[in-house]
Design a protein around this motif. Structure first.
Motif, PDB file in Angstrom:
ATOM      1  N   SER A   1       0.946  -0.986  -0.137  1.00 17.24           N
ATOM      2  CA  SER A   1      -0.245   0.125  -0.229  1.00 17.24           C
ATOM      3  C   SER A   1       0.979   1.325   0.099  1.00 17.24           C
ATOM      4  CB  SER A   1      -0.822  -0.343   1.104  1.00 17.24           C
ATOM      5  OG  SER A   1      -0.307   0.076   2.110  1.00 17.24           O
TER       6      SER A   1
ATOM      7  N   ALA B   1      -5.355   3.959   9.030  1.00 17.26           N
ATOM      8  CA  ALA B   1      -6.689   4.304   9.443  1.00 17.26           C
ATOM      9  C   ALA B   1      -7.456   3.382   9.647  1.00 17.26           C
ATOM     10  CB  ALA B   1      -7.163   5.295   8.410  1.00 17.26           C
ATOM     11  N   VAL B   2      -7.906   2.259   9.649  1.00 15.83           N
ATOM     12  CA  VAL B   2      -8.322   1.301   9.533  1.00 15.83           C
ATOM     13  C   VAL B   2      -7.387   0.057  11.229  1.00 15.83           C
ATOM     14  CG1 VAL B   2      -9.079  -1.313   9.501  1.00 15.83           C
ATOM     15  CG2 VAL B   2      -9.431   0.423   7.702  1.00 15.83           C
ATOM     16  N   SER B   3      -6.317   1.002  11.441  1.00 12.89           N
ATOM     17  CA  SER B   3      -5.436  -0.402  11.977  1.00 12.89           C
ATOM     18  C   SER B   3      -5.527   0.895  13.460  1.00 12.89           C
ATOM     19  CB  SER B   3      -3.629   0.306  11.599  1.00 12.89           C
ATOM     20  OG  SER B   3      -3.889  -0.791  10.299  1.00 12.89           O
TER      21      SER B   3
ATOM     22  N   ARG C   1      -4.343   6.434  -1.418  1.00 14.05           N
ATOM     23  CA  ARG C   1      -5.512   6.203  -0.927  1.00 14.05           C
ATOM     24  C   ARG C   1      -5.333   4.452  -0.187  1.00 14.05           C
ATOM     25  NH1 ARG C   1     -10.567   5.652  -5.172  1.00 14.05           N
ATOM     26  NH2 ARG C   1     -10.143   8.049  -5.125  1.00 14.05           N
ATOM     27  N   ALA C   2      -4.589   3.641  -0.854  1.00 11.39           N
ATOM     28  CA  ALA C   2      -4.663   2.614   0.179  1.00 11.39           C
ATOM     29  C   ALA C   2      -3.602   2.524   0.850  1.00 11.39           C
ATOM     30  CB  ALA C   2      -3.836   1.265  -0.757  1.00 11.39           C
ATOM     31  N   ARG C   3      -2.525   3.667   1.682  1.00 11.77           N
ATOM     32  CA  ARG C   3      -1.577   3.947   2.704  1.00 11.77           C
ATOM     33  C   ARG C   3      -2.926   4.770   3.743  1.00 11.77           C
ATOM     34  NH1 ARG C   3       1.965   6.757  -0.377  1.00 11.77           N
ATOM     35  NH2 ARG C   3       1.047   8.449  -0.065  1.00 11.77           N
ATOM     36  N   GLY C   4      -3.282   5.685   3.136  1.00 11.08           N
ATOM     37  CA  GLY C   4      -4.124   5.868   3.874  1.00 11.08           C
ATOM     38  C   GLY C   4      -5.287   5.095   4.335  1.00 11.08           C
ATOM     39  N   SER C   5      -5.724   4.389   3.996  1.00  6.49           N
ATOM     40  CA  SER C   5      -6.734   3.234   4.307  1.00  6.49           C
ATOM     41  C   SER C   5      -6.793   2.442   5.473  1.00  6.49           C
ATOM     42  CB  SER C   5      -7.828   2.676   3.231  1.00  6.49           C
ATOM     43  OG  SER C   5      -8.231   3.820   2.761  1.00  6.49           O
ATOM     44  N   SER C   6      -5.163   2.018   4.707  1.00  3.99           N
ATOM     45  CA  SER C   6      -4.835   0.352   5.692  1.00  3.99           C
ATOM     46  C   SER C   6      -4.461   0.892   6.842  1.00  3.99           C
ATOM     47  CB  SER C   6      -3.202   0.049   5.392  1.00  3.99           C
ATOM     48  OG  SER C   6      -1.926   1.191   5.208  1.00  3.99           O
TER      49      SER C   6
END
Length: 217
Positions: free
Chosen positions: A43, A55-57, A48-53
């Motif tokens: 990611s 944020a979810v963590s 986008r993928a970086r921020g999502s990973s």
């Protein structure tokens, strides 16, 4: 009974609980490191993928440990299952964040030099970027380890392994014989485990990090 006498008389129980405490943390940390580093590798190039990973963590980490353990009981049951799952998900944030930060913080010229040598994108990632980002990634793993050692104590509420059982046993009958000794033994045991884990990661850093990338004390 003095504290020393209590430890000697309960040594078998305390040593077994300490071993279980360290083991459940180590297993959870190993799983979280494998998954977290993989998520970071996949990611880090995509905002986008970086921020999502991340944020979810981070969102998972905000869930109170007792609430998460309770919610897991219908799925993974009491004991090791719920403890292992909860500790694994709590470990993700520092590992994912440090992996992403370490990979994105590298000098672009270094990455381009690797590509200029004819290396594929995957080989540049694994042979150039990952080794250079490793000290920061290892720091994330080290932070997660210290965090999990403390959180693992709450697993006593779901019949989980570890020294939390000693702590809560003492607190539940505070004022009675040996209640303070039990609480103190569990607490000091966790502190000792934390120190040993930290020494282990210091040794790993010294053995796996190139001399030029080591931070001088």
């Amino acid at each position: 009974m003095s504290f020393g006498e209590y430890v000697v008389s309960r040594w078998d129980t305390l040593s077994l609980a300490a071993a279980e405490h360290a083991l459940v943390v180590a297993v959870a940390l190993a799983i979280a490191t494998a998954v977290g580093v993989a998520v970071g590798l996949l990611s880090h190039d995509s905002p986008r993928a970086r921020g999502s990973s991340v944020a979810v963590s981070a969102a998972v980490l905000t869930i109170p440990s007792l609430a998460l353990l309770t919610l897991l009981i219908p799925i993974t049951g009491l004991g090791w299952g719920s403890t292992l799952v909860s500790l694994t998900v709590y470990a993700f944030l520092p590992i994912v964040r440090n992996t992403v930060t370490g990979l994105n913080g590298l000098d672009a010229a270094t990455v381009e030099a690797g590509r200029g040598m004819g290396l594929s994108r995957a080989r540049v990632l694994l042979q150039v970027q990952l080794p250079l980002a490793w000290p920061l990634i290892l720091t994330g793993v080290r932070i997660s380890a210290q965090m999990l050692i403390g959180i693992a104590a709450t697993a006593a509420f779901v019949d989980g392994p570890g020294l939390g059982n000693q702590i809560f046993e003492g607190l539940s009958r505070l004022g009675s014989v040996n209640s303070l000794n039990a609480t103190l033994a569990g607490t000091l045991g966790i502190v000792v485990i934390a120190i040993l884990f930290d020494l282990f990661f210091y040794a790993v850093r010294q053995l796996t990090t190139p001399r030029g990338l080591r931070v001088r004390p």
